[in-house]
Structure formats: structure tokens, C-alpha cells
Design a protein around this motif. Structure first.
Motif, short mmCIF file in Angstrom:
data_model
loop_
_atom_site.label_atom_id
_atom_site.label_comp_id
_atom_site.label_asym_id
_atom_site.label_seq_id
_atom_site.Cartn_x
_atom_site.Cartn_y
_atom_site.Cartn_z
N ARG A 42 0.84 -1.21 0.00
CA ARG A 42 0.00 0.00 0.00
C ARG A 42 0.87 1.26 0.00
NH1 ARG A 42 -1.42 4.49 2.61
NH2 ARG A 42 -3.36 4.00 3.60
N GLY A 199 -17.66 -6.12 -3.48
CA GLY A 199 -17.19 -6.66 -2.21
C GLY A 199 -18.19 -7.61 -1.59
N MET A 226 -12.45 -0.61 -6.55
CA MET A 226 -12.52 -0.63 -5.08
C MET A 226 -13.09 -1.96 -4.60
SD MET A 226 -14.63 1.81 -2.39
CE MET A 226 -13.58 3.23 -2.29
N ILE A 227 -12.62 -2.42 -3.45
CA ILE A 227 -13.18 -3.64 -2.86
C ILE A 227 -13.55 -3.35 -1.41
CG2 ILE A 227 -12.74 -6.05 -2.19
CD1 ILE A 227 -10.75 -6.24 -4.53
N LEU A 255 -8.20 -8.77 4.24
CA LEU A 255 -7.74 -7.45 3.78
C LEU A 255 -6.28 -7.53 3.31
CD1 LEU A 255 -9.33 -5.05 6.42
CD2 LEU A 255 -9.87 -5.13 3.96
N LEU A 258 -6.14 -9.32 0.05
CA LEU A 258 -6.64 -8.45 -1.02
C LEU A 258 -5.59 -7.44 -1.47
CD1 LEU A 258 -10.28 -7.73 0.23
CD2 LEU A 258 -9.65 -8.96 -1.88
N ARG A 259 -4.91 -6.83 -0.50
CA ARG A 259 -3.88 -5.83 -0.87
C ARG A 259 -2.77 -6.47 -1.70
NH1 ARG A 259 -4.16 -1.54 -2.57
NH2 ARG A 259 -5.12 -0.54 -0.76
N LEU A 267 -9.13 0.29 -0.95
CA LEU A 267 -9.59 -0.68 0.05
C LEU A 267 -10.06 0.07 1.30
CD1 LEU A 267 -9.56 -3.82 0.09
CD2 LEU A 267 -7.26 -3.71 1.05
N CYS A 289 -5.51 -1.15 4.06
CA CYS A 289 -6.62 -0.25 3.71
C CYS A 289 -6.11 1.16 3.45
CB CYS A 289 -7.67 -0.21 4.82
SG CYS A 289 -8.57 -1.74 4.95
N SER A 343 -8.62 5.72 -8.25
CA SER A 343 -7.69 4.60 -8.15
C SER A 343 -6.62 4.75 -9.23
CB SER A 343 -8.41 3.27 -8.31
OG SER A 343 -8.55 2.93 -9.66
#
Ligand code: 5AD
Ligand code: FES
Length: 346
Positions: A42, A199, A226-227, A255, A258-259, A267, A289, A343
Motif C-alpha cells: 500500500r 465486495g 474498489m473492494i 484485507l 486483497l492488498r 480498500l 486499507c 484509483s
């Protein structure tokens, strides 16, 4: 397990079986390593920035009857409200002065909010605040409706797929709701040029690890910008009232995964995550996030947008989520960005 995290970090993917074992792995050391890698990714793409979305909950009326949801049509105890055009605009005015550059109009599926009404308010917001993004979260609508609202100026759309598994979808929704329709909506939104958020809930009744792997696979195909994920939380007026809420540790693991699988995705550290733990959103931020969505709805209606029990930020003390969140974000080493927060190119 650390090798699996390494592999996910360096290749962005794992086999179904590997994903399954990582999702189910509950040792602290692996969790810490996953958090560290997720934070590294991130920071590579988004630095220490956190983007804000001002959430305006425009209606608690809904024609659907999703079994988990507190504002389902069949809940006779739900308090119903809808915001007027003027009320929505005043939320935006307040939000703009607090530094918000994205407004999310979210509501149940409420036929009062016709295309005409929505297009009017979208173009009015875009005219007043040309530097802001308008996000919609109004459930399933026709492709033409999505098109009209896009042409009126909407930039983004949030529609969780809820689960990518047919069988689980049927256990969570009444028979008139069809997973394929929802997926079609998401593909239509993408085709129309919306930035799309999707999501699912973690720990929803009957969910298996395989179901979560299907969610990840579906999202690899959809490629959302986006999720949004958060724990399932029971609502006392639903059939699921006696089920436990989704676990904090499981949400955090997903999470992190996902990242690593979707390095550039937006996120959010969700309100539901902040509801099951007083530091849930902070832990989310530390695990990949990069978005928070504070409530901009008029304080008088906040308790009525009652999706699950004990939702935070609904009391009088919460008139100022902006300040509260800024302190929370800073406390874990991140800063609020004043940008729209689109994004990165996927
Ligand atoms: N617990 C957690 N999240 C919920 N949502 C709806 N009901 C619940 C619940 N009981 C989520 C759904 C929906 C989003 C707006 O809120 O995923 O898409
Ligand atoms: Fe809403 Fe803290 S973020 S009160």
C-alpha cells in the motif's frame, strides 16, 4: 505459511488450495507478516495517504428482502426515511467545507429515487463542486439508468456482489434476487466507464473458505477499482439475529490478502470493521486499507440507516466523524489526503 505470504507478495496470486490455507491460518506470526507485506505494498502505491469518502445515506426504504439486512422490506420495525434534494445538497455543502472531495449517495433500492431525480441531483452536485467525485450506491438498476446517471456526471458506483457463489447467494437472499443479475449490473457499470466498487461480507452465515476463494476469483475477473469488505454483523430484527459476527482476525487476513492480490485497489476500512472492534478501522489501515468512508448523513437520520446492530457513528457525539477519524488515522501513521482519490490505473 510465511512462504505463502512471500509468494503472494511477489507473484500476486496463489492456487485455490494455498489461498484456502492462508485464509484459514490463524497464527499470529503469519498475521503480522501479512500485515507488514500488505502495508509495504500500500505504501509503494499510495504512500501514507488515506482517501476520504463522505457517505450520505439517502434512503432507508428498500424493495429487497436480503436476509442479513436490517432495512430489508420485511422488517416492520425499521424506521424509514428519505432525504430531500435540499437535505442531500446541505450534506454536500457541509462535507465540502470539511474537506471531502467525494460524495457517496447510498440507499436501499427505493423507486422514489427515479433516474430523473438522481440525474438532477448528480448534475447539481457536479456543477457546484466540479472538483469532486460523485459515487452512487443504489443497488441494481437497468443499464439505461446507469447510463443516464453516468451522463449526468456520476463517476463511480458501489455494488457489493455479496457472494460469488450461487448456492450461498440463495441462502442469503429471497428467490427473486439472482446472482447473475447482480454480476451483469457490475459488468454494465464497468462498460459504461464507472469506477466500480464491489465486495462481500466476511463471516456471513453458511459462508465457507471455498466461498471466499470464489469471491477472490470473481474479483480477479471483474477487476474492480474498489473492494469493500467488512464483517457480517447480526441485526436483531432479522432471521440471522442469533448468528455470531464475522471475526476481526479473519477480516484482517482477507484485507491483507486483497492488498497483495490487488496492489492498486482502493480498500476501505469499513464502518462494520470499526463496529466489531474499537480499533478495527485502525487495524484495517495497518493491513492495506487506504480509504475511510465517514458518515455525512444528517445526525437525525443516522440511527435509521440501520443495516446491523450497534453501528458506530450514529449518536449525537458523532456529528464530527471527520475530526475523530483524522485522529484515528494519524494515530497509526497515515494522513488524510485532500484529493478526490481516484484509483491508480489497474
Ligand atoms: N452486517 C454487515 N454488513 C451488512 N450489510 C448489509 N447488512 C449487513 C450486516 N448485517 C452490507 C452489505 C451491503 C452494504 C451496504 O452493507 O454488504 O452491500
Ligand atoms: Fe464517526 Fe469516530 S469516525 S465518530
Amino acid at each position: 505459511m510465511k512462504e505463502l505470504v512471500e509468494k503472494l507478495y511477489s507473484t500476486g496470486d496463489l492456487s485455490d488450495d494455498e489461498l484456502k490455507s492462508l485464509i484459514e491460518c490463524n497464527d499470529t506470526e503469519t498475521a503480522e507478516f501479512l500485515t507488514e507485506k500488505a502495508d509495504c505494498v500500500r505504501r509503494k502505491y499510495y504512500g501514507n495517504k488515506v482517501f476520504l469518502r463522505g457517505l450520505i445515506e439517502i434512503s432507508s426504504y428498500c424493495k429487497n428482502n436480503c436476509l442479513y439486512c436490517g432495512i430489508r422490506r420485511g422488517n416492520k420495525n425499521a424506521q424509514r426515511y428519505r432525504l430531500s434534494r435540499e437535505e442531500i445538497l446541505s450534506c454536500c455543502e457541509n462535507g465540502y467545507s470539511l474537506g471531502f472531495r467525494t460524495f457517496v449517495m447510498q440507499g436501499g433500492e427505493d423507486s422514489f429515487f427515479t433516474d430523473e431525480f438522481m440525474c438532477g441531483i448528480i448534475s447539481e452536485i457536479k456543477n457546484k463542486y466540479p472538483d469532486c467525485a460523485v459515487t452512487l450506491s443504489l443497488g441494481e438498476r437497468s443499464k439505461n439508468s446507469y447510463k443516464l446517471m453516468k451522463n449526468a456526471g456520476a463517476d463511480r458506483y458501489l455494488l457489493r456482489h455479496e457472494t460469488a457463489d450461487e448456492e450461498l447467494y440463495k441462502k442469503l437472499h429471497p428467490s427473486e434476487m439472482i446472482l447473475q443479475n447482480r454480476k451483469n449490473c457490475l459488468y454494465n457499470l464497468k462498460k459504461l466507464g464507472y469506477q466500480v466498487g464491489t465486495g462481500f461480507m466476511v463471516g456471513v452465515p453458511f459462508q465457507t473458505t471455498e466461498n471466499i476463494v470464489s469471491d477472490l476469483r470473481f474479483m480477479q475477473e471483474l477487476k474492480p477499482q474498489m473492494i469493500g469488505i467488512g464483517p457480517f454483523i447480526p441485526h436483531s430484527d432479522t432471521d440471522f439475529k442469533n448468528f455470531p459476527h464475522g471475526s476481526l482476525e479473519l477480516v484482517l487476513r482477507i484485507l491483507g490478502i486483497l492488498r497483495l492480490m490487488f496492489p492498486k485497489v482502493l480498500l476501505p476500512a469499513t464502518t462494520a470493521l470499526g463496529t466489531i472492534s474499537p480499533v478495527g478501522r485502525e487495524l484495517g489501515l495497518k493491513t492495506g486499507c487506504n480509504v475511510v468512508m465517514p458518515n455525512l448523513s444528517p445526525v437525525a437520520v443516522r440511527k435509521k440507516y440501520d443495516l446491523y446492530d450497534n453501528k458506530i457513528c450514529t449518536g449525537e457525539e458523532s456529528a464530527e466523524c471527520r475530526g475523530c477519524l483524522e485522529r484515528r488515522i494519524n494515530s497509526v501513521g497515515y494522513v488524510i489526503s485532500q484529493e478526490r482519490g481516484d484509483s491508480l490505473e489497474l
